[in-house]
Write a protein that holds these residues in place. Structure first.
Motif, mmCIF file in Angstrom:
data_model
loop_
_atom_site.group_PDB
_atom_site.id
_atom_site.type_symbol
_atom_site.label_atom_id
_atom_site.label_comp_id
_atom_site.label_asym_id
_atom_site.label_seq_id
_atom_site.Cartn_x
_atom_site.Cartn_y
_atom_site.Cartn_z
ATOM 1 N N GLU A 456 25.576 -31.714 -37.666
ATOM 2 C CA GLU A 456 26.906 -31.469 -38.209
ATOM 3 C C GLU A 456 26.829 -30.262 -39.136
ATOM 4 O O GLU A 456 25.939 -30.168 -39.986
ATOM 5 N N SER A 457 27.778 -29.325 -38.980
ATOM 6 C CA SER A 457 27.742 -28.097 -39.774
ATOM 7 C C SER A 457 29.147 -27.669 -40.167
ATOM 8 O O SER A 457 30.147 -28.231 -39.695
ATOM 9 N N ARG A 458 29.183 -26.652 -41.006
ATOM 10 C CA ARG A 458 30.446 -26.031 -41.397
ATOM 11 C C ARG A 458 30.381 -24.550 -41.081
ATOM 12 O O ARG A 458 29.345 -23.910 -41.290
ATOM 13 N N LEU A 482 26.845 -20.519 -39.413
ATOM 14 C CA LEU A 482 26.958 -21.891 -39.917
ATOM 15 C C LEU A 482 26.188 -22.062 -41.215
ATOM 16 O O LEU A 482 25.249 -21.312 -41.496
ATOM 17 N N ASP A 483 26.565 -23.072 -41.995
ATOM 18 C CA ASP A 483 25.815 -23.329 -43.225
ATOM 19 C C ASP A 483 24.466 -23.984 -42.927
ATOM 20 O O ASP A 483 23.467 -23.737 -43.612
ATOM 21 N N SER A 503 33.860 -28.402 -31.838
ATOM 22 C CA SER A 503 34.700 -28.936 -32.914
ATOM 23 C C SER A 503 35.823 -29.739 -32.283
ATOM 24 O O SER A 503 35.923 -29.853 -31.049
ATOM 25 N N SER A 535 35.578 -22.079 -41.961
ATOM 26 C CA SER A 535 35.467 -23.276 -42.821
ATOM 27 C C SER A 535 35.620 -24.584 -42.060
ATOM 28 O O SER A 535 35.514 -25.654 -42.662
ATOM 29 N N ARG A 537 34.770 -27.829 -39.669
ATOM 30 C CA ARG A 537 33.578 -28.617 -39.384
ATOM 31 C C ARG A 537 33.296 -28.566 -37.882
ATOM 32 O O ARG A 537 34.217 -28.440 -37.061
ATOM 33 N N CYS A 538 32.020 -28.693 -37.517
ATOM 34 C CA CYS A 538 31.664 -28.634 -36.106
ATOM 35 C C CYS A 538 30.319 -29.320 -35.902
ATOM 36 O O CYS A 538 29.642 -29.699 -36.859
#
Length: 866
Positions: A456-458, A482-483, A503, A535, A537-538
Motif C-alpha cells: 500500500e502506497s501514496r 510513491l512514498d 487504485s 496524493s 492511495r494505491c
C-alpha cells in the motif's frame, strides 16, 4: 615535506576541524553521463550539493584522484610543455554541505597554508569575485591580508557554476608567488599568464540557484567546495617551481630514463611518459580498457602518446608497462588498489604497446616524409586522417609531433575526412554522453521490496513529458513517484521491476523502474484504464514471475564471479553486468578466451553450490566491516558508508543492493551459453538458470538428434560420423584447389601477355570480376614469376565488395612498395589495406569507383617508374 606527508597532513588538519575523511572515488563517475572522468573532488558529492542525496556528515575532506584528458576538461596537449599541466593529478579538498560558509572556509585555508605549512603570507596572493564584498571583507578585515595582494576578478574566472542552471556561486582563489626571478604578473594583471604566480587553491561558495532565464535565487543551505592541487603545493614545499621536480615524479622519470636510455632527466618526453603512466594505470585500475570509443579511446590516446615519446627517445620495444612497478612503489601505500591490480595493469599496457608497435614505425615514416616535403607550415588534414585511420595515430599525437617542429595540423580538413568516413559507414560516434532530463522533486521514497512484492502506497508526484502534472488519464504515458515501493529500481546491472500500480480509480502498467539520486524511485509506464491523481492511495504490485527469474539470475552472477576467480585467477574483476528474467550477462577482466575445459570447471563449481543449497543471506553493516569480511565491491555501483553484504555459504561474499534467491538451490541449474571478447582484456559470459536453462538443454538435445538423423548416426557415433564427413570434404577441397591451380596457370600466362612496358619494368593493372581474393593472390605470384621485373595490381568485384591485390618484384620494391600502391586504389573505393613491400591486399565497399581507382594506380605507378 614529501607528497605523502603533505596529503596526510591535509587530511589530518581537516579531520581535526570536524570533517569526515572520505576515500577517493573512482575515476569513472558513477551514474553521471555528463562527465568522461572524475575531474574534481566535488564530483562524488554532486548529488549531495544538488539535494538528491544525503550523507551522515555535513563536513568532508578528501584526496581525490582526477583525470583531465578528454571532453570539456582536457589538459592532454599541454602535458610535457608546461610546468604544471598533468593528465592525472590529486585534488585535496574540503567540503561543507549547508554547514560552515565563507568565513570558516577562508580561515581554514589560510590557517592550513600559513600555520600548518608555514608558508609566508607575503608570498600568497588572493583573488575574489569582483561583486563578492563579503569575501573581500573577510580576507582584509578578519584574516588580515594586505589589500595590495588582493585582486578583484570578473565572473569568467571567479564565478563557478555546475552547469547552465543549478547551484552556482562566487569563488576565491589563493596563488603562490614563486618570486621575481620568474616572469609573470599577479592574477588580473596583463602579465598574469606568466609562471610567477601559480594558483594553488580555489574555494567555491555555492550560494545561488540559477534558473533557465539566468535569475539567481539564494540557496537555503549555502555550501562550500574547495580544491587544492597536491602536486602544485608539493612543488612549493619542496622548493621547486616545476611539478615534475617533486618526489612523486623523480623516480618515475629516472625509471623512464633508464628504460629509454635518455641522458637528460629534464627531457620533456620523459615528463610526458612519467605523467602518462599515472593516468593510464589508475584508469585501468578503475575499469577502463583501451578501445576505439568513449573513455577507452581517451586511454588509448594517452598510451599511444607515451609510446610515441618513447619512440622519439629511440626505444622500439615495449617499455611503458615496466613503469607500473615504480609507480606502485611511489603511490601504492596511498592507493593499495594500485598494488592489487599491478599485474592486470601491466598486461593491459603491454597488449596495447604490442598492438601500436606494429604500425608506429610505418606511420612515423609517412609523417616524417610529409613534413620533409611540406610546402608551408600546415600538415594537410588528409594526411592526419590517413595516420589516424590506417595507423591508429590519434590526431592529437600528430599535432604533438607538429608542435615540436613549429607546425600545425589542418583540423578542418581532418574533420571533413572524418565526416566523410562516418557518412560512408553511416555512423557518427561521439564522446559526450547526452545528459537525460532529470525529474525535479524534493522527496524521499522508501524501497520495501526485499520482503514484499505488493505494498500500500501514496502517490507523491506524477510526471508526463518530464513535467509535473496533477493527473494521468487513460492512455497517458508518464512517471509515478510513491512514498513507499516494492519495485526495485535498475541498479548494479539488475533491470528495474515491472508490474502494476492500482487504485480505486485506475490501473497503471509499470514498464520500468529507475532510480534518481539516492532514493527517488521513478515508476515509468502508462495508464491502461481510469485515472491517477496526486496524493491518492494505491497498491503497488511487482510482477512476481519476472522478479523471481531475475533474482535467480542475479544470485547466479555472484556464484559465477566467485567461480571465475577460482578457475581463472584473482585478477578477474567485474567490468559490467546485465541481469534480467531471461539471462545474465557478465563482463570481466581476462586476457584470453576462456577454454572449453575452463568453462566446464566454472559450470561445475556453480552447480555444486546450487546442489549444496546454501541460504542466501543479506546483512547491512559499515563499509569498513564489510571489507574486513572480504566482500567484493561491484564495478559501476555506488556505495555509502553503510552497505548491504550478500553471502552465499562460504563461496561468495559481495556488496550488493539487488534482489536474490532465498537459497542457492532455487536456481535449479546453471548453464553458460556464450563466451566472447568485448574489448582488449575484457571477456563476456552469458548464462541462464532455472526453467530457461532446462529449456535450453532440451532444445540442444533436439538439435543434436536432428543432426544425427541427417547424417544417419546415433548419438554415440555422431562425433565419428561428422569427422568422416569433414575428412571427405577436405579431400574434395584439395582436388578442387589442384584443378583451380591448373586453370589459374593458364590464365596467368594469358594475363602476363597483357602487361605493358614502363621503362624497363612490366606493369599490369587488371580487373577480374567475380574472382576470390585467394585466387587473385595466386595469380599475382604466377605473373611475377613469368614477368621477372614487374608491378602488378589485380582487382575484383564480387557480391558488391571490392578486392585488391598488389604485387611488386624484389628489384622494384626500393621504388614502389606494394602497401603504398594498394592504398592509392583502396582510398578511392572506400577501403584500406596493407601488407609487405612485395605483396599487399585491401578491400572496399564502393565498386562504382573501381575503374577510377585503377586509373589512379596506373598514374601513380608511372610517376614512380619514369
Amino acid at each position: 615535506m614529501t607528497s605523502a606527508e603533505l596529503r596526510a597532513l591535509f587530511l589530518k588538519y581537516f579531520e581535526s576541524k570536524g570533517h569526515t575523511c572520505v576515500e577517493s572515488s573512482s575515476l569513472v563517475p558513477v551514474n553521471d553521463p555528463t562527465l568522461l572522468f572524475t575531474n574534481a573532488g566535488m564530483v562524488q558529492f554532486k548529488d549531495v550539493f544538488l539535494g538528491r542525496e544525503s550523507r551522515p556528515y555535513a563536513r568532508a575532506v578528501s584526496s581525490q584522484r582526477c583525470v583531465r584528458a578528454g571532453g570539456k576538461h582536457n589538459d592532454l596537449e599541454n602535458v610535457g610543455y608546461t610546468a604544471r599541466h598533468h593528465t592525472f593529478f590529486e585534488m585535496l579538498g574540503n567540503f561543507s554541505f549547508g554547514d560552515y560558509f565563507k568565513l570558516d572556509a577562508i580561515r581554514f585555508a589560510w590557517e592550513f597554508l600559513t600555520v600548518t605549512l608555514k608558508l609566508p603570507p607575503e608570498r600568497l596572493w588572493v583573488t575574489v569575485y569582483d561583486q563578492d564584498k563579503d569575501a573581500e571583507d573577510i580576507w582584509i578585515k578578519k584574516v588580515g591580508v594586505d589589500p595590495a595582494r588582493l585582486s578583484r576578478i570578473g565572473s569568467k574566472d571567479n564565478f563557478w557554476s555546475m552547469g547552465d542552471t543549478g547551484p552556482c556561486g562566487p569563488c576565491t582563489e589563493i596563488f603562490y608567488d614563486h618570486g621575481p626571478d620568474i616572469p609573470g604578473g599577479p592574477p588580473g594583471s596583463p602579465e598574469e599568464d606568466g609562471d610567477r604566480y601559480v594558483e594553488i587553491w580555489n574555494l567555491v561558495f555555492m550560494q545561488y540557484d540559477r534558473a533557465a532565464d539566468g535569475q539567481l535565487t539564494p540557496l537555503p543551505k549555502p555550501s562550500v567546495d574547495t580544491g587544492m592541487g597536491l602536486e602544485r603545493v608539493a612543488a612549493i614545499m619542496q622548493g621547486v617551481h616545476n611539478n615534475y621536480d617533486i618526489d612523486l615524479f623523480k623516480n618515475l622519470i629516472k625509471a623512464a630514463a633508464k628504460l629509454t636510455g635518455a641522458g637528460e632527466l629534464g627531457n620533456s618526453s620523459l615528463r610526458v611518459i612519467a605523467d602518462h603512466i599515472r593516468s593510464c594505470a589508475f584508469l585501468i585500475v578503475d575499469g577502463v580498457i583501451p578501445s576505439n570509443e568513449g573513455r577507452g579511446y581517451v586511454l588509448r590516446r594517452i598510451i599511444r602518446r607515451a609510446i610515441r615519446h618513447g619512440y622519439k627517445l629511440g626505444i622500439k620495444e615495449p617499455f611503458f608497462f615496466r613503469l607500473v612497478e615504480t609507480l606502485c612503489a611511489e603511490m601504492g601505500r596511498a592507493y593499495p588498489e594500485l598494488i592489487k591490480a599491478q599485474a592486470n595493469v601491466e598486461r593491459v599496457l603491454i597488449k596495447e604497446e604490442e598492438r601500436f608497435a606494429e604500425t608506429l614505425e610505418q606511420g612515423m615514416k609517412i609523417l616524417d616524409a610529409c613534413i620533409k616535403n611540406l610546402d608551408g607550415d600546415v600538415i594537410p588534414g588528409a594526411t592526419a586522417f590517413q595516420l589516424y585511420d590506417t595507423y591508429g595515430f590519434p590526431v592529437d599525437l600528430t599535432a604533438d609531433v607538429a608542435r615540436e617542429q613549429n607546425l600545425t595540423v589542418d583540423m578542418t580538413g581532418f574533420e571533413l575526412a572524418m565526416a566523410a568516413q562516418r557518412e560512408r559507414a553511416r555512423s557518427a560516434g561521439h564522446f559526450a554522453a547526452k545528459y537525460a532530463g532529470e525529474i525535479t522533486l524534493n522527496a524521499h521514497c522508501t524501497f520495501d521490496g526485499y520482503d514484499h512484492l505488493s505494498r500500500e502506497s501514496r502517490i507523491l508526484a506524477l510526471f508526463s513529458g518530464g513535467k509535473a502534472v496533477e493527473t494521468l488519464k487513460t492512455g497517458d504515458e508518464g512517471i509515478i513517484v510513491l512514498d513507499t515501493t516494492p519495485f526495485y529500481a535498475e541498479s548494479g546491472g539488475q533491470v528495474g521491476d515491472r508490474g502494476m500500480i492500482c487504485s480505486d480509480h485506475g490501473i497503471f502498467e509499470v514498464l520500468d523502474t529507475r532510480k534518481q539520486g539516492g532514493d527517488l524511485m521513478l515508476h515509468t509506464g502508462r495508464v491502461t484504464s481510469g485515472a491517477f491523481a496526486k496524493s491518492a492511495r494505491c497498491r503497488a504490485s511487482v510482477d512476481h514471475e519476472l522478479r523471481h527469474a531475475t533474482a535467480l539470475n542475479h544470485t547466479a552472477t555472484h556464484l559465477l564471479h566467485a567461480a571465475l576467480r577460482k578457475v581463472l585467477g584473482e585478477h578477474v574483476a567485474q567490468k559490467g553486468s546485465l541481469v534480467n528474467a531471461e539471462r545474465l550477462r557478465f563482463d570481466f577482466s581476462h586476457f584470453e578466451p576462456v577454454s572449453l575445459s575452463e568453462i566446464e570447471k566454472i559450470e561445475s563449481l556453480v552447480n555444486k553450490q546450487i546442489r549444496s543449497n546454501h541460504p542466501v543471506t543479506a546483512q547491512v553493516m559499515a563499509k569498513d566491516d564489510a571489507m574486513k569480511l572480504g566482500a567484493m565491491a561491484l564495478f559501476g555501483e555506488k556505495y555509502g558508508d553503510e552497505v548491504r553484504v550478500l553471502r552465499i555459504g562460504h563461496f561468495s561474499t559481495e556488496l550488493c543492493g539487488g534482489t536474490h534467491a532465498e537459497r542457492a538451490g532455487d536456481m535449479g541449474f546453471f548453464k553458460i551459453i556464450a563466451e566472447t571478447g568485448v574489448a582488449a582484456g575484457v571477456r563476456r559470459i552469458e548464462a541462464i538458470t532455472g526453467a530457461n536453462a532446462f529449456d535450453w538443454v532440451a532444445e540442444s538435445e533436439n538439435i543434436l538428434r536432428a543432426i544425427g538423423e541427417r547424417v544417419k548416426s546415433g548419438r554415440e557415433g555422431l562425433d565419428e560420423k561428422i569427422q568422416q564427413l569433414l575428412d571427405k570434404n577436405r579431400q574434395l577441397e584439395r582436388e578442387l584447389t589442384r584443378l583451380q591451380a591448373k586453370a589459374a596457370s593458364s590464365i596467368g600466362t594469358d594475363l602476363a601477355s597483357l602487361a605493358e612496358d614502363c621503362g624497363s619494368t612490366r606493369v599490369l593493372v587488371k580487373r577480374l570480376d567475380e574472382s576470390e581474393p585467394k585466387g587473385l593472390r595466386e595469380l599475382v605470384d604466377q605473373i611475377k614469376n613469368k614477368l621477372g621485373s614487374a608491378v602488378i595490381l589485380l582487382a575484383s568485384v564480387k557480391d558488391g565488395k571490392v578486392s585488391l591485390i598488389a604485387g611488386v618484384t624484389a628489384d622494384q620494391t626500393p621504388r614502389i612498395k606494394a602497401g603504398e600502391l594498394i592504398n592509392i586504389a583502396a582510398v578511392r573505393v572506400g577501403g584500406k589495406g596493407g601488407g609487405r613491400p612485395d605483396l599487399a591486399q585491401a578491400g572496399g565497399n564502393d565498386p562504382a569507383e573501381l575503374d577510377n581507382a585503377l586509373d589512379d594506380a596506373r598514374a601513380w605507378i608511372r610517376n614512380h617508374l619514369v
